[in-house]
Design a protein around this motif. Structure first.
Motif, PDB file in Angstrom:
ATOM      1  N   LYS A   2       0.859  -1.173   0.000  1.00 48.20           N
ATOM      2  CA  LYS A   2       0.000   0.000   0.000  1.00 48.20           C
ATOM      3  C   LYS A   2       0.902   1.233   0.000  1.00 48.20           C
ATOM      4  O   LYS A   2       1.946   1.243   0.653  1.00 48.20           O
ATOM      5  CB  LYS A   2      -0.878  -0.048   1.246  1.00 48.20           C
ATOM      6  CG  LYS A   2      -1.817   1.093   1.430  1.00 48.20           C
ATOM      7  CD  LYS A   2      -2.797   0.848   2.576  1.00 48.20           C
ATOM      8  CE  LYS A   2      -2.111   0.511   3.872  1.00 48.20           C
ATOM      9  NZ  LYS A   2      -3.007   0.446   5.021  1.00 48.20           N
ATOM     10  N   GLN A 168      -2.457  -2.261  -4.129  1.00 49.95           N
ATOM     11  CA  GLN A 168      -2.366  -3.147  -5.285  1.00 49.95           C
ATOM     12  C   GLN A 168      -3.415  -4.236  -5.191  1.00 49.95           C
ATOM     13  O   GLN A 168      -3.613  -4.835  -4.135  1.00 49.95           O
ATOM     14  CB  GLN A 168      -0.982  -3.775  -5.382  1.00 49.95           C
ATOM     15  CG  GLN A 168       0.069  -2.826  -5.903  1.00 49.95           C
ATOM     16  CD  GLN A 168       1.400  -3.512  -6.096  1.00 49.95           C
ATOM     17  OE1 GLN A 168       1.919  -4.120  -5.178  1.00 49.95           O
ATOM     18  NE2 GLN A 168       1.942  -3.400  -7.281  1.00 49.95           N
ATOM     19  N   ASP A 169      -4.091  -4.498  -6.325  1.00 53.12           N
ATOM     20  CA  ASP A 169      -5.051  -5.599  -6.366  1.00 53.12           C
ATOM     21  C   ASP A 169      -4.305  -6.904  -6.636  1.00 53.12           C
ATOM     22  O   ASP A 169      -3.072  -6.933  -6.714  1.00 53.12           O
ATOM     23  CB  ASP A 169      -6.178  -5.326  -7.372  1.00 53.12           C
ATOM     24  CG  ASP A 169      -5.702  -5.275  -8.822  1.00 53.12           C
ATOM     25  OD1 ASP A 169      -4.583  -5.755  -9.134  1.00 53.12           O
ATOM     26  OD2 ASP A 169      -6.470  -4.765  -9.659  1.00 53.12           O
ATOM     27  N   GLN A 170      -5.043  -7.994  -6.814  1.00 53.87           N
ATOM     28  CA  GLN A 170      -4.427  -9.311  -7.010  1.00 53.87           C
ATOM     29  C   GLN A 170      -3.566  -9.383  -8.253  1.00 53.87           C
ATOM     30  O   GLN A 170      -2.637 -10.190  -8.331  1.00 53.87           O
ATOM     31  CB  GLN A 170      -5.512 -10.394  -7.062  1.00 53.87           C
ATOM     32  CG  GLN A 170      -6.249 -10.563  -5.760  1.00 53.87           C
ATOM     33  CD  GLN A 170      -7.394 -11.555  -5.880  1.00 53.87           C
ATOM     34  OE1 GLN A 170      -7.731 -12.013  -6.956  1.00 53.87           O
ATOM     35  NE2 GLN A 170      -7.988 -11.876  -4.746  1.00 53.87           N
ATOM     36  N   ASP A 171      -3.871  -8.540  -9.241  1.00 51.75           N
ATOM     37  CA  ASP A 171      -3.099  -8.531 -10.479  1.00 51.75           C
ATOM     38  C   ASP A 171      -1.936  -7.541 -10.445  1.00 51.75           C
ATOM     39  O   ASP A 171      -1.244  -7.361 -11.435  1.00 51.75           O
ATOM     40  CB  ASP A 171      -4.014  -8.189 -11.668  1.00 51.75           C
ATOM     41  CG  ASP A 171      -5.126  -9.217 -11.842  1.00 51.75           C
ATOM     42  OD1 ASP A 171      -4.861 -10.420 -11.621  1.00 51.75           O
ATOM     43  OD2 ASP A 171      -6.252  -8.805 -12.181  1.00 51.75           O
ATOM     44  N   GLY A 172      -1.747  -6.868  -9.314  1.00 56.11           N
ATOM     45  CA  GLY A 172      -0.661  -5.908  -9.177  1.00 56.11           C
ATOM     46  C   GLY A 172      -1.003  -4.510  -9.665  1.00 56.11           C
ATOM     47  O   GLY A 172      -0.151  -3.624  -9.651  1.00 56.11           O
ATOM     48  N   GLN A 175      -4.983   0.563  -7.149  1.00 56.02           N
ATOM     49  CA  GLN A 175      -6.374   0.981  -6.985  1.00 56.02           C
ATOM     50  C   GLN A 175      -6.442   2.120  -5.970  1.00 56.02           C
ATOM     51  O   GLN A 175      -5.886   2.008  -4.875  1.00 56.02           O
ATOM     52  CB  GLN A 175      -7.233  -0.194  -6.492  1.00 56.02           C
ATOM     53  CG  GLN A 175      -7.212  -1.406  -7.401  1.00 56.02           C
ATOM     54  CD  GLN A 175      -7.825  -1.116  -8.757  1.00 56.02           C
ATOM     55  OE1 GLN A 175      -8.828  -0.441  -8.865  1.00 56.02           O
ATOM     56  NE2 GLN A 175      -7.195  -1.621  -9.802  1.00 56.02           N
TER      57      GLN A 175
END
Length: 189
Positions: A2, A168-172, A175
């Motif tokens: 984050k 970062q979301d699961q795909d990097g 957000q």
């Protein structure tokens, strides 16, 4: 990972509506109070490190925040320096806009360059602190336009002393979670 972006606290030039860009203008007392208020917003974030722009207004804000969170102040990154307003440095913003519409001209650094530096700074910080939560203390224009690029929509303003958070979301992918201490309308509404 984050990232928390905090715009430095107010300076006299902010108060006067002057373009300060890469000029090294110190915080005023209101700016120091805003830095202490940012500690409250960041407080529960589980931050691992505090980094900043090398300009004194960002460094002092970062030190106040680091002290408030009980963390050691980390390094500064030249990539985080504010937009270079060149001939516009020190001018009242309205005067600069009258002379250079959209702040294009007068040697003013193009926004594309500011965003590019912001993105490169994020890459460097992520490489230096993999998996860590990093609070980044820097400047309004670089925060606003870099986060606008990441979010895919234009942010209106970044207030002095305010916090913006990206995760970062699961795909990097990054957000936007918080802007100006609030959940952005694009997320909440």
């Amino acid at each position: 990972m984050k990232l928390g972006f905090v715009r430095h606290g107010q300076t006299q030039w902010n108060l006067e509506g002057r373009l300060q860009g890469s000029s090294d203008i110190p915080l005023n007392d209101t700016g120091r109070a805003q830095a202490r208020e940012a500690v409250e917003v960041l407080g529960a974030g589980g931050w691992d490190v505090i980094v900043s722009s090398p300009l004194s207004r960002a460094r002092e804000t970062a030190q106040i925040i680091a002290d408030g969170l009980g963390l050691e102040l980390g390094p500064s990154y030249d990539l985080l320096i504010e937009r270079d307003y060149a001939q516009g440095e020190g001018m009242i913003e309205a005067e600069a806009l009258a002379q250079w519409p959209d702040k294009n001209g007068g040697g003013i650094e193009p926004l594309a360059s500011v965003v590019d530096r912001g993105l490169r700074a994020i890459e460097q910080i992520a490489a230096d602190y993999p998996g860590k939560n990093v609070a980044i203390i820097c400047h309004g224009t670089i925060i606003r336009y870099t986060l606008s690029h990441l979010a895919g929509y234009k942010l209106d303003t970044i207030r002095n002393g305010s916090v913006a958070i990206v995760g970062q979301d699961q795909d990097g992918a990054w957000q936007l979670e918080l802007v100006n201490d609030e959940v952005p309308a694009k997320i909440s509404g």
